[in-house]
Design an enzyme around this catalytic site. Structure first.
Site, PDB file in Angstrom:
ATOM      1  N   SER A 161      -3.484   0.711  26.086  1.00 13.05           N
ATOM      2  CA  SER A 161      -3.384   0.475  27.529  1.00 13.05           C
ATOM      3  C   SER A 161      -4.431  -0.534  27.979  1.00 13.05           C
ATOM      4  CB  SER A 161      -3.560   1.790  28.290  1.00 13.05           C
ATOM      5  OG  SER A 161      -2.593   2.735  27.895  1.00 13.05           O
ATOM      6  N   HIS A 178       1.224   6.056  16.985  1.00 11.32           N
ATOM      7  CA  HIS A 178       1.627   4.703  16.618  1.00 11.32           C
ATOM      8  C   HIS A 178       1.565   4.451  15.112  1.00 11.32           C
ATOM      9  CE1 HIS A 178       2.268   3.172  20.693  1.00 11.32           C
ATOM     10  NE2 HIS A 178       1.374   4.105  21.027  1.00 11.32           N
TER      11      HIS A 178
END
Length: 462
Positions: free
Chosen positions: A86, A219
């Site tokens: 982010s 991820h």
């Protein structure tokens, strides 16, 4: 530097890992089948302990090694490690506001084209920097925005494109790069879900002016938390580094004092000649650095990226083949032509004419300990966070609304074993072939209309 005592300790750490690792037999309906997660081995545990023994509590040699190695993997000139994916998206967009970019700098009120269906951190930096998101629809099947939609969305104030490769499936990168170059637009490539994917033989993350990656446990590789901004242009790379590191003008590494050999010889702004370059600031920046503990784990994980990617592709292919006879219930996903995705998940969209309610199917799967996730926020314009924000919609968002009510995904990450994948396939077949009361058949047109009116549920994939 680890001495003999440290080496003995690391061997004990590896032994501890081997002895404490549990290889439980998969029990359908009892063992959780997670949609995503980290896969960690004894090398990962030892890497963390080694960094701790060196007391490397800030960014240091492991961070620099990881940045160099990651840049080579994705074919970029420089990579800048940050504390999350982010933050990487925020830093990438914010760097384009630098005064050093002169006429090409982004300014408040400028428009940035992005997809309506996705995760909010691809969109939020646009708003956080005072710009206007221009939302476009995606295609069902690939779940990416098509180049023609981007081209049609360009207006007089459009200055950039910021797009993610959805669930690891590359968007049509060459075509979108061409549009960006012809129209003098910046391209930020959100590669957070697609590290290891390729488009026309080239790694995703190497197409945009900037690209981002995430190393959250869900991820492709993990640092626990962590992310990266990759950039090929040296001037832009310097801006990214400055804005990550408080906005300072100095480029010395932590602990260095005078790499440029003229620390007290600069005159910048209205500061007096010789003001300490280490405390001279050329941007309104952030502190988004990570630590060497994170980077040490990242280096160990990076060695397994190819292996992890092969497992993701293998699991996705097995699920796709096992569900090939279920096209009466699902729209099955497709890789973008000329791509080789390192899949983040297997997305399934329920056909409205089937009469199946997504909530019923997800409850069925979750009761069987099969974890599910929706396609992140679905149509983001329908979330309360954006209700009072300024944005523009180019074209309709019919497919994004469809995703909001009909789509979900299941896991393909390397922790999924063949028995787990078979269990997911069997469970989906059992749901379809079970009691007919699960289906409430209504005309397809009416379901489509309802899908545009019923608010979707946001479920972040972890």
């Amino acid at each position: 530097m680890i001495d003999e005592k440290g080496s003995l300790l690391l061997e004990q750490v590896r032994k501890y890992h081997r002895e404490s690792e549990v290889f439980a037999t998969f029990t359908p309906g009892v063992t959780p089948v997670l949609p995503s997660g980290a896969v960690l081995d004894e090398n990962d545990r030892a890497a963390l302990v080694e960094a701790a023994l060196d007391m490397r509590i800030a960014a240091g040699k492991s961070a620099r090694r990881f940045e160099s190695a990651f840049a080579r993997v994705i074919g970029s000139g420089r990579a800048h490690l940050v504390n999350s994916g982010s933050s990487a998206n925020l830093l990438a967009l914010a760097s384009l506001t630098s005064p050093q970019l002169e006429e090409r700098r982004l300014r408040p009120g400028d428009e940035v084209i992005t997809a309506a269906a996705g995760f909010p951190t691809t969109v939020n930096p646009i708003l956080q920097n005072g710009m206007v998101p221009v939302f476009i629809d995606v295609e069902i099947g690939t779940y990416n925005a098509a180049p023609e939609r981007i081209e049609a969305a360009i207006g007089p104030r459009t200055r950039a494109i910021m797009l993610a490769h959805t669930l690891g499936n590359p968007f049509e990168a060459d075509e979108i790069v061409r549009i960006a170059r012809e129209r003098d637009l910046w391209l930020i490539e959100d590669n957070c879900d697609a590290v290891g994917s390729t488009y026309r033989g080239r790694p995703t993350g190497s197409f945009g002016d900037l690209s981002t990656a995430s190393f959250y446990p869900a991820h492709h590789i993990t640092m626990g938390e962590g992310g990266c901004v990759a950039v090929a242009n040296p001037k832009l790379a310097r801006i990214v580094e400055s804005m990550r590191d408080w906005g300072r003008d100095c480029w010395c590494e932590p602990g260095e004092d005078n790499r440029c050999l003229k620390r007290f010889d600069y005159q910048l702004g209205s500061l007096p000649l010789g003001y300490d370059h280490k405390y001279t600031f050329s941007h309104v920046g952030y502190n988004l650095k990570s630590t060497d503990l994170q980077a040490a784990l990242g280096l160990s994980q990076l060695d397994k990226l190819e292996e992890f990617g092969a497992a993701r592709r293998r699991n996705w292919r097995h699920l796709r083949e096992g569900l090939a006879d279920m096209e009466d219930l699902f729209i099955l996903p497709s890789p973008t032509p000329d791509s080789d995705p390192s899949w983040f998940g297997m997305v399934l969209s329920i056909r409205p004419e089937s009469g199946v309610q997504r909530r019923d199917l997800l409850n069925f799967l979750e009761a069987r300990r099969i974890g599910t996730r929706q396609l992140f926020g679905g149509n983001l314009t329908r979330h309360p966070a954006y209700g009072d924000r300024v944005f523009r919609v180019a074209g309709d968002l019919t497919n994004s609304d469809f995703i909001t009510t009909q789509s979900f995904w299941i896991g393909v990450y390397p922790g999924i074993t063949r028995p787990m994948a078979d269990y997911m396939i069997e469970s989906l077949h059992e749901f379809r072939d079970g009691p007919r009361s699960r289906r409430t058949r209504v005309p397809a047109a009416r379901v489509g209309a309802d899908a545009r009116q019923v608010a979707g549920t946001s479920h972040q994939g972890t």
